[in-house]
Design a protein around this motif. Structure first.
Motif, PDB file in Angstrom:
ATOM      1  N   TRP A   1       0.833  -1.203   0.000  1.00  0.00           N
ATOM      2  CA  TRP A   1       0.000   0.000   0.000  1.00  0.00           C
ATOM      3  C   TRP A   1       0.872   1.260   0.000  1.00  0.00           C
ATOM      4  O   TRP A   1       0.552   2.249  -0.682  1.00  0.00           O
TER       5      TRP A   1
ATOM      6  N   VAL B   1     -10.283   1.213   0.906  1.00  0.00           N
ATOM      7  CA  VAL B   1      -9.773  -0.060   0.379  1.00  0.00           C
ATOM      8  C   VAL B   1     -10.723  -0.623  -0.673  1.00  0.00           C
ATOM      9  O   VAL B   1     -10.292  -1.060  -1.754  1.00  0.00           O
TER      10      VAL B   1
ATOM     11  N   THR C   1     -11.297   4.349   6.066  1.00  0.00           N
ATOM     12  CA  THR C   1     -10.333   3.443   5.435  1.00  0.00           C
ATOM     13  C   THR C   1     -11.011   2.215   4.847  1.00  0.00           C
ATOM     14  O   THR C   1     -10.591   1.704   3.803  1.00  0.00           O
TER      15      THR C   1
ATOM     16  N   ASN D   1      -3.558   0.115   5.423  1.00  0.00           N
ATOM     17  CA  ASN D   1      -3.858   1.102   4.375  1.00  0.00           C
ATOM     18  C   ASN D   1      -3.748   2.520   4.915  1.00  0.00           C
ATOM     19  O   ASN D   1      -3.143   3.399   4.277  1.00  0.00           O
TER      20      ASN D   1
END
Length: 462
Positions: free
Chosen positions: A43, A110, A106, A382
């Motif tokens: 990431w 993703v 988050t 992430n």
């Protein structure tokens, strides 16, 4: 058919091992060198390359991308982050609320990247359902639910026994708490898709290249040294294998089993149509998902820690751990007593001494790191990667401070774990206390947490 034990994980057995990438051919240079080819490293490479396309980025991976926790986890993409309550005490409630809001976002981030990059990882956003199976667990669940709402999660819902059963028919469940900020996914499909997306952007990945030492502007391997202004350590549970890092993060073991595919009748008896990820409020908690091909993948703590911070051999786990996980499965769903366990495996997760996830960039040395996720890394990695991107851009003068660089987990300092044998004794004692507390709570009627578990939490810093 006997249970497959190890082989990295069921996820790799199902999706196949990746095609090998070439090791480092010799000494080289880069703008950024990332050590570790799991979620955090990939990431970070993805977001840095997207932000600054001309950057020369090299990723070094000891085995192959996703060999560690990124290819062995339970597939919980959810908004939990280790250390939030401690950050509230250190930096104030509002700072911790901002951290929680970033984690909530988050999950969506993703899933959005998966859509953009056409990564098909069996993702399904069904939220997270955490159940209580005793009066003591229900009391903890209610307290947990209230705390989450206090941290801004106003869309969380609390259910009684009947509403819980309408979602998933867990035997003996007396209540549950559900959040929409969660999704089920296939860990290996995500890590493979992410690695392919990173390479398509022009990032170089070298596999079978163990890094033996990290020092300012140098990542040392048996095949040569990568020199770069920024060296980022993204090694999570395998950090202890690096020179000088033995006591940085403890490699905690977690183990999983995957059943054979269940029949339609079995699924009808269980429910679980929303495909929520499923957990409980035990001290030695479990976690599970309903897989895309109709299995139950379920995990929990087996042997929690190996002396000297050693890690497993390609995911192989102990027979008693497999039986303990099967017992949890049957306790939750008695109708599955005869179901075959197709696969069992283990992996390690990184645990800091204060149980707080962190992301750091030392501007004086160019060394950075992120991790210590304590089992909540699928989403947290992430957020950590985007934060590392912003820290590097700020340090190199390409941007100023951002909302992410101001989050309270940035540059948090953690003391080292105790030396052996104190480290091993402490962890073994802690989990023995938790298991004993779970047994007493399961057979008792008190609506309070077992005092031994409270003491174990305090002594461990959990």
């Amino acid at each position: 058919m006997s249970t497959v034990n190890g082989g990295i994980s069921f996820w790799y057995a199902q999706d196949g091992a990746p095609a090998p990438r070439e090791p480092l051919p010799g000494d080289t240079t880069a703008d950024v060198c990332i050590v570790g080819g799991g979620y955090t490293g990939l990431w970070t490479a993805y977001y840095l390359k997207k932000a600054v396309p001309f950057l020369n980025i090299t990723v070094l991976e000891a085995k192959f991308c996703g060999y560690g926790a990124s290819g062995r986890n339970g597939g919980w993409l959810y908004n939990g982050i280790a250390g939030r309550d401690r950050y509230a005490k250190l930096h104030g409630h509002e700072a911790a609320v901002r951290l929680q809001q970033a984690m909530n976002a988050t999950v969506t981030e993703v899933l959005d990247v998966c859509e953009t990059e056409k990564i098909e990882a069996d993702q399904h956003r069904g939220g997270v359902l955490e159940v209580a199976l005793s009066p003591a667990q229900l009391a903890r669940l209610k307290a947990f639910h209230a705390v989450e709402i206090a941290f801004g999660e106003t869309d969380r819902e609390m259910y009684g026994a009947r509403e819980t059963s309408d979602r998933v028919r867990v035997r003996g469940a007396v209540g549950s708490s559900w959040t929409p900020h969660g999704a089920r996914l296939h860990p290996v499909k995500l890590v493979k898709g992410l690695a392919a997306a990173v390479e398509a952007l022009g990032v170089t990945i070298h596999e079978s290249t163990p890094v033996t030492e990290i020092k300012p502007k140098h990542a040392v391997t048996p095949y040569g040294t990568v020199r770069a202004p920024y060296i980022l350590r993204c090694t999570e549970g395998f950090t202890a294998s690096l020179a000088g890092q033995r006591r940085t993060w403890l490699p905690m073991n977690s183990s999983m089993i995957a059943t054979e595919p269940l029949t339609d009748a079995q699924w009808e008896s269980i429910g679980w149509e929303g495909r929520e990820t499923l957990g409980d409020m035990a001290h030695a908690y479990m976690y599970a998902q309903r897989t895309a091909d109709g299995r139950i993948a379920l995990g929990g703590r087996g042997v929690p820690y190996r002396f000297g911070s050693k890690t497993d051999n390609d995911g192989r786990t102990q027979p008693q751990t497999i039986e303990a996980l099967r017992d949890i499965l049957v306790r939750f769903f008695p109708q599955l007593a005869g179901v075959r366990v197709d696969h069992a495996w283990s992996g390690v997760l990184g645990v800091p001494r204060d149980w707080c996830a962190t992301v750091t960039l030392d501007r004086s040395t160019g060394l950075g790191w992120a991790g210590g996720y304590v089992g909540s890394g699928v989403a947290t990695a992430n957020l950590a990667a985007r934060t590392l991107r912003d820290l590097i851009q700020q340090d190199s003068g390409q941007s100023g401070p951002t909302d992410l660089t101001a989050l309270p987990w940035v540059n948090h300092k953690v003391r080292k774990w105790e030396p052996e044998p104190l480290r091993w004794l402490g962890v073994q004692t802690m989990y023995a206390a938790f298991r004993g507390a779970d047994r007493r709570e399961a057979t008792g009627h008190a609506a309070t947490t077992d005092r031994v578990a409270i003491l174990a939490n305090r002594l461990s810093g959990r």
